[in-house]
Scaffold this motif. Structure first.
Motif, PDB file in Angstrom:
ATOM      1  N   GLY A   1       1.211  -1.233  -0.168  1.00 30.71           N
ATOM      2  CA  GLY A   1       0.390   0.336  -0.130  1.00 30.71           C
ATOM      3  C   GLY A   1       0.778   1.188  -0.220  1.00 30.71           C
ATOM      4  O   GLY A   1       0.497   2.030  -0.019  1.00 30.71           O
ATOM      5  N   ALA A   2       1.810   1.362   0.066  1.00 33.15           N
ATOM      6  CA  ALA A   2       2.717   2.459  -0.266  1.00 33.15           C
ATOM      7  C   ALA A   2       2.290   3.327  -1.352  1.00 33.15           C
ATOM      8  O   ALA A   2       2.599   2.699  -2.482  1.00 33.15           O
ATOM      9  CB  ALA A   2       4.178   2.126   0.180  1.00 33.15           C
ATOM     10  N   GLU A   3       3.205   4.458  -1.494  1.00 36.55           N
ATOM     11  CA  GLU A   3       3.081   5.383  -2.487  1.00 36.55           C
ATOM     12  C   GLU A   3       3.578   5.133  -3.024  1.00 36.55           C
ATOM     13  O   GLU A   3       5.295   4.733  -3.585  1.00 36.55           O
ATOM     14  CB  GLU A   3       3.123   6.485  -1.944  1.00 36.55           C
ATOM     15  N   ASN A   4       3.676   4.506  -4.844  1.00 34.50           N
ATOM     16  CA  ASN A   4       3.837   4.424  -6.058  1.00 34.50           C
ATOM     17  C   ASN A   4       3.709   4.817  -7.225  1.00 34.50           C
ATOM     18  O   ASN A   4       2.595   5.848  -7.069  1.00 34.50           O
ATOM     19  CB  ASN A   4       3.996   2.846  -5.832  1.00 34.50           C
ATOM     20  N   GLU A   5       4.683   5.305  -8.184  1.00 38.07           N
ATOM     21  CA  GLU A   5       4.824   5.948  -9.370  1.00 38.07           C
ATOM     22  C   GLU A   5       5.444   4.877 -10.398  1.00 38.07           C
ATOM     23  O   GLU A   5       6.794   4.770 -10.176  1.00 38.07           O
ATOM     24  CB  GLU A   5       5.415   7.025  -9.699  1.00 38.07           C
ATOM     25  N   PHE A   6       4.842   5.370 -11.075  1.00 43.32           N
ATOM     26  CA  PHE A   6       5.259   4.335 -12.319  1.00 43.32           C
ATOM     27  C   PHE A   6       5.843   5.170 -13.762  1.00 43.32           C
ATOM     28  O   PHE A   6       5.055   6.330 -14.377  1.00 43.32           O
ATOM     29  CB  PHE A   6       4.299   2.898 -12.994  1.00 43.32           C
ATOM     30  N   VAL A   7       6.576   5.140 -14.267  1.00 38.40           N
ATOM     31  CA  VAL A   7       7.495   5.485 -14.655  1.00 38.40           C
ATOM     32  C   VAL A   7       8.606   4.933 -15.829  1.00 38.40           C
ATOM     33  O   VAL A   7       8.813   3.843 -15.895  1.00 38.40           O
ATOM     34  CB  VAL A   7       8.645   6.125 -14.309  1.00 38.40           C
ATOM     35  N   ASP A   8       7.890   5.396 -17.485  1.00 38.64           N
ATOM     36  CA  ASP A   8       8.449   3.815 -18.370  1.00 38.64           C
ATOM     37  C   ASP A   8      10.085   5.073 -18.480  1.00 38.64           C
ATOM     38  O   ASP A   8      10.684   6.004 -19.079  1.00 38.64           O
ATOM     39  CB  ASP A   8       7.985   4.600 -19.578  1.00 38.64           C
ATOM     40  N   LEU A   9      11.282   3.612 -18.556  1.00 36.93           N
ATOM     41  CA  LEU A   9      12.384   3.417 -18.236  1.00 36.93           C
ATOM     42  C   LEU A   9      12.855   4.523 -19.826  1.00 36.93           C
ATOM     43  O   LEU A   9      13.775   5.054 -19.872  1.00 36.93           O
ATOM     44  CB  LEU A   9      12.949   2.110 -17.311  1.00 36.93           C
TER      45      LEU A   9
END
Length: 285
Positions: A30-38
């Protein structure tokens, strides 16, 4: 409060990398997360500079994704925890760590610093697992041709290798130099320099290689001199690592390895194919 930056490779997992990466969320509690296209990160230093000390990076992909990250970030890898979540089709790196199948993100910081590198065609590249001349490079060349025709094609590397052993691949002669000592070999089928033990989706090429070797040596397997029948009989033993006792196989270790073929051939670096190569120079010092 820690935050997870999930770096995904959209080309991993046969082009389904973005979708496959979403599976990592179940491990984040449940931690904060951010998806990034490397593939769209143009400046890694700027990206790392914005991280807090408690932030963590999760790479979603396979060996190729890890290789790309290590090369793009060479010399600027931060102290933040960096993990690998396997969603790629090639995971020889995790197999080398004794991990197979689905798993929680695995910390990789100590494995992606001070890597060996290879110089080939005027280019310097760090490698996670291996750099290989021979039938392995040819297999990657054929796989690339199949992907070019059908990006969604499922590649069976073992099947391609078998077709090469049965007639489609022609071995070459080679001069191989390990820490200044040169030997010449006839009919070289394989000449991979290994940082880990595995390549090709689970082939245990150099059973005694340690990627954290305190002496910082890499290994090379020279598979040579055998006819097609003996090669076909011996080759399957690579999956268990028992091929090393065969007369046609020799494993050498050193800090610098140079392989020079008498004809141009494809070479692969952690799965990335370079065509028309006669020589590579691998170093770990």
């Amino acid at each position: 409060m820690e935050k997870y930056y999930v770096l995904y490779n959209p080309f991993a997992s046969n082009g389904h990398g973005a979708e496959a990466a979403k599976e990592v969320v179940s491990y984040l509690g449940g931690a904060e997360n951010e998806f990034v296209d490397l593939t769209k990160i143009a400046d890694y230093k700027a990206f790392f500079d914005k991280l807090d000390e408690s932030d963590k990076i999760i790479l979603c992909g396979g060996d190729g994704t890890l290789n790309r990250f290590a090369n793009d970030c060479a010399g600027i890898i931060p102290e933040n925890e960096i993990c690998l979540f396997p969603v790629g089709t090639g995971n020889d790196f995790l197999k080398d760590l004794g991990i197979e199948g689905k798993c929680a993100p695995v910390p990789v910081n100590k494995y992606i610093k001070d890597l060996p590198y290879v110089e080939v065609e005027g280019k310097k590249m760090y490698f996670i697992d291996n750099v290989a001349f021979g039938i392995d490079g040819w297999v990657c060349e054929v796989a690339d041709e199949i992907k070019a025709k059908d990006p969604n094609a499922k590649i069976d590397y073992t099947k391609i290798a078998i077709s090469g052993l049965l007639g489609k691949y022609k071995p070459c002669n080679a001069k191989i130099t390990v820490d200044g000592v040169t030997k010449e070999y006839k009919k070289v089928w394989l000449a991979p320099s290994m940082n880990g033990r595995y390549f090709g989706g689970g082939m245990k090429v150099t059973p005694d290689q340690d990627r954290l070797d305190p002496e910082r040596k890499i290994s090379i397997l020279v598979f040579s001199g055998s006819n097609r029948l003996m090669t076909a009989i011996t080759f399957p033993k690579i999956f268990k690592g028992t091929h090393v006792t065969a007369k046609c196989c020799e494993v050498l270790k050193g800090h610098e390895i140079t392989v020079e073929y008498d004809e141009p051939r494809a070479v692969q670096v952690d799965g990335e194919t370079i065509l028309g190569v006669r020589k590579y120079h691998a170093v770990k010092n």
